[in-house]
Design a protein around this motif. Structure first.
Motif, PDB file in Angstrom:
ATOM      1  N   LYS A  53      -9.715  -9.859   1.463  1.00 58.05           N
ATOM      2  CA  LYS A  53     -10.542  -9.276   2.532  1.00 58.05           C
ATOM      3  C   LYS A  53     -11.319 -10.350   3.297  1.00 58.05           C
ATOM      4  O   LYS A  53     -11.377 -10.335   4.527  1.00 58.05           O
ATOM      5  N   TYR A  91       0.840  -1.196   0.000  1.00 63.36           N
ATOM      6  CA  TYR A  91       0.000   0.000   0.000  1.00 63.36           C
ATOM      7  C   TYR A  91       0.873   1.242   0.000  1.00 63.36           C
ATOM      8  O   TYR A  91       2.063   1.192   0.282  1.00 63.36           O
ATOM      9  N   GLY A 102       0.789  -5.670   5.678  1.00 64.22           N
ATOM     10  CA  GLY A 102       0.829  -4.515   4.785  1.00 64.22           C
ATOM     11  C   GLY A 102       2.256  -4.013   4.613  1.00 64.22           C
ATOM     12  O   GLY A 102       2.984  -3.792   5.591  1.00 64.22           O
ATOM     13  N   CYS A 151      -4.463   0.829  -1.367  1.00 62.11           N
ATOM     14  CA  CYS A 151      -3.988  -0.505  -1.736  1.00 62.11           C
ATOM     15  C   CYS A 151      -3.524  -0.465  -3.199  1.00 62.11           C
ATOM     16  O   CYS A 151      -4.290  -0.094  -4.086  1.00 62.11           O
ATOM     17  N   CYS A 179      -6.851   0.571   2.689  1.00 62.57           N
ATOM     18  CA  CYS A 179      -6.797  -0.459   3.717  1.00 62.57           C
ATOM     19  C   CYS A 179      -6.429   0.132   5.060  1.00 62.57           C
ATOM     20  O   CYS A 179      -5.841   1.212   5.144  1.00 62.57           O
ATOM     21  N   HIS A 202      -9.031   1.584  -3.664  1.00 62.69           N
ATOM     22  CA  HIS A 202      -9.370   0.779  -2.485  1.00 62.69           C
ATOM     23  C   HIS A 202      -8.368   1.150  -1.400  1.00 62.69           C
ATOM     24  O   HIS A 202      -7.175   1.269  -1.669  1.00 62.69           O
ATOM     25  N   ILE A 235      -3.044  -6.126   8.104  1.00 63.94           N
ATOM     26  CA  ILE A 235      -4.158  -5.454   7.423  1.00 63.94           C
ATOM     27  C   ILE A 235      -5.428  -5.836   8.178  1.00 63.94           C
ATOM     28  O   ILE A 235      -5.728  -7.027   8.335  1.00 63.94           O
ATOM     29  N   ASP A 260      -8.579  -4.127   7.645  1.00 57.96           N
ATOM     30  CA  ASP A 260      -9.805  -3.948   6.860  1.00 57.96           C
ATOM     31  C   ASP A 260      -9.452  -3.397   5.475  1.00 57.96           C
ATOM     32  O   ASP A 260      -8.397  -2.784   5.304  1.00 57.96           O
ATOM     33  N   ILE A 261     -10.338  -3.627   4.544  1.00 60.78           N
ATOM     34  CA  ILE A 261     -10.155  -3.078   3.195  1.00 60.78           C
ATOM     35  C   ILE A 261     -11.480  -2.440   2.777  1.00 60.78           C
ATOM     36  O   ILE A 261     -12.544  -3.050   2.931  1.00 60.78           O
TER      37      ILE A 261
END
Lengths: 388, 368
Positions: free
Chosen positions: B220, B148, B230, B188, B164, B162, B172, B174-175
């Motif tokens: 996800k 990311y 990440g 992302c 994250c 998107h 990570i 959440d997305i």
């Protein structure tokens, strides 16, 4: 292996001593030309465009860079299973071996290579001329005339004729006499160093020439005169386009200057006849807000902060603020500092010209200044740094 | 890197470059004077010694195939490994998602000798060192590493990115899909490292349950099941999401330090060879602050602009703040300002084309 109609043998072994420091570590055909090419790109590209798919490159002097550059021939579409480019250095066989004694001997030593392809005709080329020529038209002419040998000729100014091999012909362009560098030329038809032979004939002459201890084993001095003596059918093929022998520092510089006319006699950017080269991978050239560029050829990877006037810059040349380059040729990877002045010069690859240095002379009567590879030119007036 | 397979995933491209993507995919949009966007991802893979690369296009992929050819310019024309282009196998059906297309080419993944897979889109202009990402992936013992980047740049108009959430353990958490990121938000880059076995399993299980999106259904949906780490990419990368940002990120390359950082001695960006001659400047040319590729013929004025290969600028023509793509011709006395001309555009003599705040785009091969 199927027989080929014709193949080419490119004589690339020459030291080119008249190019002075340029050819200390480099064979003449490997000398950079035109901002991104090497001299050998011109005959090799001609071969590709003429439909020749087999080229033997005869090397011996400083072969490393040339071998590496030619590689497998893919830049010229000459990476083939049968044929393509072969680099042919002198070698030792069962009977011993020796350096190439002359142009004819170089081809003689590679008779086996040529026999492998069983060609009808063999084209002999040299690696030190800048020109674009469709050899297939010469082949048509050669076949039409049923010639044993055809020699490409170009009209040169009369006062220069004694520098060349001069052809005397009858009305039909049949060659009656060949004078190698005559003091009093009878014609101004100069040999371009491009010969097309029937292979069977040439093969016989090469073998006989090799037996002759008095021969210097050279096409111009021995093979061609002998064929004429034997009353073989030799024809001159007239070429009327741009052709330049770049064997001296002056002529190499002049050939570069010829490229810079607004409508030059010789164009590098002909889309129908591209000059193929091994492409170095560089970003586009960057012309800064302080730069001024006119009547010049500049290759990728250059970063220009100074003034470029009537010059040719190869790839990856850096030019600092306040510097001026005029009527000059800068070869690859040269770094030019700030407030440098370069005029009527050739700067070879990998040189560094430090801030404030002056190279070359503006007088048109003086020689072109040549700086050999890997040199560092300093400003003689620069104050010495003293350490306390 | 023998055990790594590179996947350039063009299936999720979003067509935000309007006319520039009318006839080509985003990956083959020309950029920076002599490149296509995909060259940057290709070169990132090559610079990490990845010797097997597969490109998954969705549509309009003639130009990407033409550009990549046999892969020889990227040293990918090889007996083993090399370049593969794996288009949709049911051209009449709409592609439902990247996982579906991966599934259609499942044998390719199964046969590949690689144990690790890098997945990346073909439109990021950046120098991403995949060796570093792979080291990170190994060190973190991650199942999936998501690359990311913190958003920089203007406020964007359309929700195309998107984002994250990353916790302090670099997991990570959440997305969010299709967001409008604010500066600093973690965008992302749709670039992942995953083991081949896990990828193959996920492809099979997702498709079996009618789920077709890698990021949504494989990443996800499994955030709590797998270790998903990440990797924060901190290098330079323009966010290209509009014609305006496309223009400005090209113009960014008029900065010598940016040029040097992207094309330094140790990092090459490879592209297709065109055998163009060096660029010719005539006695009447005036060029400043510009990036010029080979094969151009310049008799006029060029300021703050980018000229691709083979562009002709005739006498008296003026080009300012513009991007002229391959083989454009700007005829005598024409004025071009704040414009992007696609390939082979001709601006006839004395015409002026001047873009406003957003640059004007002239379609491919159009004559004005």
């Amino acid at each position: 292996m199927g027989a080929k109609k014709w193949i080419a043998m490119l004589l690339a072994g020459g030291q080119g001593s008249r190019l002075g420091e340029l050819t200390i570590g480099l064979a003449k055909p490997a000398v950079p030309f035109g901002g991104k090419y090497r001299i050998i790109d011109f005959p090799l590209s001609n071969c590709t465009h003429s439909g020749i798919d087999t080229v033997g490159v005869l090397t011996q002097y400083q072969p490393l860079i040339l071998n590496d550059y030619v590689g497998n021939g893919k830049a010229w579409d000459l990476d083939l299973d049968v044929g393509g480019v072969s680099v042919l250095p002198p070698y030792q066989g069962k009977e011993g071996g020796e350096w190439y004694k002359g142009t004819a001997n170089a081809v003689y030593q590679n008779i086996q290579y040529i026999d492998n392809y069983d060609p009808e005709h063999v084209l002999i080329l040299s690696g030190d001329h800048i020109y674009k020529m469709d050899y297939s038209k010469m082949l048509d002419y050669h076949i039409e005339k049923n010639a044993e040998a055809t020699i490409a000729v170009i009209q040169v100014p009369w006062q220069e004729a004694s520098r060349f091999g001069i052809m005397n012909t009858n009305d039909d362009d049949k060659i009656t006499q060949f004078d190698e560098k005559p003091k009093y030329p009878k014609s101004n038809l100069a040999s371009m160093g491009v010969y097309l032979f029937k292979w069977k004939t040439l093969r016989r002459y090469l073998i006989n020439d090799e037996k002759d201890e008095n021969s210097s084993n050279d096409f111009g001095s021995n093979i061609i005169p002998k064929m004429l003596e034997d009353r073989k059918k030799l024809y001159a093929y007239r070429f009327n386009d741009y052709w330049k022998d770049v064997g001296t520092v002056e002529s190499l510089w002049q050939a570069h200057m010829d490229l810079l006319e607004d409508t030059p006699n010789f164009q590098l950017d002909d889309q129908q006849w591209k000059i193929f080269a091994r492409n170095a991978n560089h970003p586009p050239q960057y012309i800064s807000p302080d730069a001024e560029v006119s009547q010049s050829l500049i290759n990728e990877g250059c970063m220009i902060h100074g003034k470029i006037e009537h010059s040719v810059l190869s790839y990856n040349v850096q030019v600092g603020y306040g510097s001026t380059i005029k009527d000059s040729v800068i070869m690859p990877n040269v770094t030019i500092g700030e407030n440098v002045h370069i005029e009527r010069s050739i700067i070879a690859s990998n040189c560094v010209i430090e801030d404030g240095a002056i190279v070359g002379n503006s007088s048109i009567t003086s020689d072109i200044t040549l700086i050999g590879e890997n040199q560092t030119i300093i400003n003689p007036n620069k104050k010495k740094i003293t350490h306390s | 890197m023998e055990n790594v397979l590179g996947i350039i995933n063009l299936i999720n491209e979003r067509q935000h470059l309007k006319d520039l993507t009318a006839h080509r995919n985003v990956a083959s949009v020309p950029f920076g004077g002599r490149y296509r966007l995909i060259d940057f991802t290709m070169s990132n893979l090559i610079n990490a010694d990845v010797s097997k690369v597969a490109v998954f296009p969705k549509e309009k992929y003639l130009s990407v195939m033409d550009h990549l050819g046999s892969g020889k310019e990227w040293n990918l024309a090889r007996r083993s490994g090399g370049l593969y282009i794996l288009p949709p196998i049911h051209p009449d059906e709409t592609v439902t998602g990247d996982m579906k297309q991966f599934y259609d080419h499942l044998k390719f993944f199964e046969r590949a000798e690689a144990d690790t897979v890098i997945i990346s889109p073909g439109s990021h202009v950046c120098k991403l060192d995949f060796n570093e990402v792979l080291d990170y992936h190994k060190k973190q013992k991650a199942d999936i590493t998501v690359v990311y980047k913190d958003y920089v740049g203007e406020m964007i108009e359309k929700p195309i990115y998107h984002t994250c959430s990353v916790d302090s353990d670099e997991d990570i958490t959440d997305i969010s899909f299709y967001t409008i990121p604010r500066p600093g938000d973690h965008v992302c880059l749709e670039t992942f490292i995953i083991s081949k076995t896990l990828l193959v399993n996920l492809i099979k299980s997702c498709v079996a349950s009618g789920e077709y999106d890698f990021l949504k259904d494989a990443v996800k949906a499994n955030l709590h099941r797998f270790t998903v780490k990440g990797y924060n990419f901190t290098g330079d990368m323009p966010f290209i999401h509009s014609i305006e940002s496309f223009h400005s990120s090209n113009m960014n390359f008029l900065n010598p330090s940016v040029i040097r950082s992207f094309f330094g001695d140790t990092w090459d960006v490879y592209t297709k060879i065109k055998h163009e001659a060096p660029t010719k400047y005539s006695s009447s040319s005036k060029v400043t602050n510009s990036l010029i590729a080979n094969g151009c013929d310049i008799e006029g004025t060029v300021e703050n602009s980018i000229l691709f290969r083979g562009v002709k600028v005739k006498k008296g023509a003026i080009i300012k703040n513009s991007i002229i793509m391959q083989k454009g011709v700007i005829e005598e006395g024409a004025i071009v300002e704040n414009v992007i001309t696609d390939k082979e555009v001709r601006i006839t003599s004395e015409k002026s084309v001047i873009g406003l705040k957003q640059p004007t785009v002239i379609k491919k091969a159009e004559v004005i």
